[in-house]
Design a protein around this motif. Sequence first.
Motif, PDB file in Angstrom:
ATOM      1  N   ILE A 183      -4.778  14.395 -28.157  1.00  0.00           N
ATOM      2  CA  ILE A 183      -4.170  15.185 -29.029  1.00  0.00           C
ATOM      3  C   ILE A 183      -2.613  14.796 -30.095  1.00  0.00           C
ATOM      4  CG2 ILE A 183      -3.859  17.410 -29.441  1.00  0.00           C
ATOM      5  CD1 ILE A 183      -5.919  18.657 -26.674  1.00  0.00           C
ATOM      6  N   GLY A 184      -3.030  15.101 -31.322  1.00  0.00           N
ATOM      7  CA  GLY A 184      -1.576  14.497 -31.580  1.00  0.00           C
ATOM      8  C   GLY A 184      -0.334  15.827 -32.295  1.00  0.00           C
TER       9      GLY A 184
ATOM     10  N   PRO B 299       3.459  18.025 -29.533  1.00  0.00           N
ATOM     11  CA  PRO B 299       2.592  19.260 -28.511  1.00  0.00           C
ATOM     12  C   PRO B 299       3.083  18.421 -26.845  1.00  0.00           C
ATOM     13  CG  PRO B 299       0.738  18.926 -29.915  1.00  0.00           C
ATOM     14  CD  PRO B 299       2.341  17.802 -30.281  1.00  0.00           C
ATOM     15  N   LEU B 300       2.739  19.398 -26.193  1.00  0.00           N
ATOM     16  CA  LEU B 300       2.994  18.520 -24.534  1.00  0.00           C
ATOM     17  C   LEU B 300       1.646  17.982 -24.209  1.00  0.00           C
ATOM     18  CD1 LEU B 300       4.304  19.088 -21.850  1.00  0.00           C
ATOM     19  CD2 LEU B 300       2.674  20.976 -21.497  1.00  0.00           C
ATOM     20  N   ALA B 301       0.756  18.094 -25.227  1.00  0.00           N
ATOM     21  CA  ALA B 301      -0.554  16.924 -24.660  1.00  0.00           C
ATOM     22  C   ALA B 301      -0.421  15.801 -25.090  1.00  0.00           C
ATOM     23  CB  ALA B 301      -1.804  17.485 -24.966  1.00  0.00           C
TER      24      ALA B 301
ATOM     25  N   SER C 127      -4.374  13.308 -34.695  1.00  0.00           N
ATOM     26  CA  SER C 127      -5.787  13.776 -32.817  1.00  0.00           C
ATOM     27  C   SER C 127      -6.806  12.747 -33.659  1.00  0.00           C
ATOM     28  CB  SER C 127      -5.613  15.279 -33.754  1.00  0.00           C
ATOM     29  OG  SER C 127      -4.750  16.039 -33.296  1.00  0.00           O
ATOM     30  N   ILE C 128      -7.165  12.248 -33.029  1.00  0.00           N
ATOM     31  CA  ILE C 128      -8.093  11.262 -32.965  1.00  0.00           C
ATOM     32  C   ILE C 128      -9.150  11.657 -32.133  1.00  0.00           C
ATOM     33  CG2 ILE C 128      -8.861   8.869 -33.434  1.00  0.00           C
ATOM     34  CD1 ILE C 128      -5.853   8.472 -35.193  1.00  0.00           C
TER      35      ILE C 128
ATOM     36  N   TYR D 146      -0.231  12.261 -22.353  1.00  0.00           N
ATOM     37  CA  TYR D 146      -0.911  11.009 -22.813  1.00  0.00           C
ATOM     38  C   TYR D 146      -0.131   9.799 -22.720  1.00  0.00           C
ATOM     39  CZ  TYR D 146      -3.206   8.019 -25.346  1.00  0.00           C
ATOM     40  OH  TYR D 146      -3.844   6.281 -25.519  1.00  0.00           O
ATOM     41  N   ILE D 147       1.722   9.830 -22.980  1.00  0.00           N
ATOM     42  CA  ILE D 147       2.438   8.833 -22.413  1.00  0.00           C
ATOM     43  C   ILE D 147       2.419   8.450 -21.217  1.00  0.00           C
ATOM     44  CG2 ILE D 147       4.834   8.465 -23.295  1.00  0.00           C
ATOM     45  CD1 ILE D 147       4.877   9.189 -25.874  1.00  0.00           C
TER      46      ILE D 147
END
Length: 269
Positions: A130-131, A220-222, A125-126, A226-227
């Motif tokens: 949210i990674g 995770p779903l986030a 995560s940056i 994002y992709i």
Amino acid sequence: MNVLKRNNVTILGEGEKVLLFAHGFGCDQNAWKYIQNFFTENYKLVLLDFVGAGKSDLSSYDPEKYASLDGYVTDIMEICDALKLSNAIFIGHSVSCMIGALASIKRPDIFEKLVFIGPSPCYISIGDYIGGFDKETIDALFEVMEEDYISWARSIAPSIMDSKNGNERTRELSDSFCSIDPIIAKQFARVTFLSDNRKDLPLIPVESLTIQCSDDMIAPLAVGEYIHANTPDNTLVVLEAYGHCPHMSHPTETAKAIMRFCSKPVQVV
């Protein structure tokens, strides 16, 4: 050494359209065995082991070449060239999703479509991104791997695999992790978890499918959202499956999502 022998390339199936399957960290081409029979009647399947995994040629492992994803990208392109592939469909799991994406950017001719299963362009995560992990957690993971890689592999497999599906496939994943040379595994882990390919997503030149599990500790779903938001012509499918390896734990649901995408006509712009 011939690239097909180096990467233990296996070819199955009866169809003309080629599906190239690339496994994720800790696995080899055997990870696809639960879904490959869904495709062998209508497609030709190309399966491989990345150097260091499975029955690949371990003597070909070069720490300098494989210090980034680019070394694996080069191998994918060389395999495609050796088999004279063009307009194939790439199916990748986890870190290999970005390997396939980078290959498509470098060589838009080799893949017509990309399928991402549990992908992540950046695991840390940056800022607002949210990674799934913070830097401290990743650093702690590397420390544990350095101290005792085998114990780490045994302990993390149940969390990566869908434990509700029973212990057999969890043990299979654990055994796969443990079969890899620990030195190679630890370097590939660093390459995987420290990579950041977010800037590459808008450059992907072909249609893609993101297959996301409803609950995945690694991606995770986030991350899937994002992709989807940052990749041109991307479709996001969220499975009812949970875990990080739905092609093993939920093969029917995963295969159906891939088949629907593969059968869609390519949009000609």
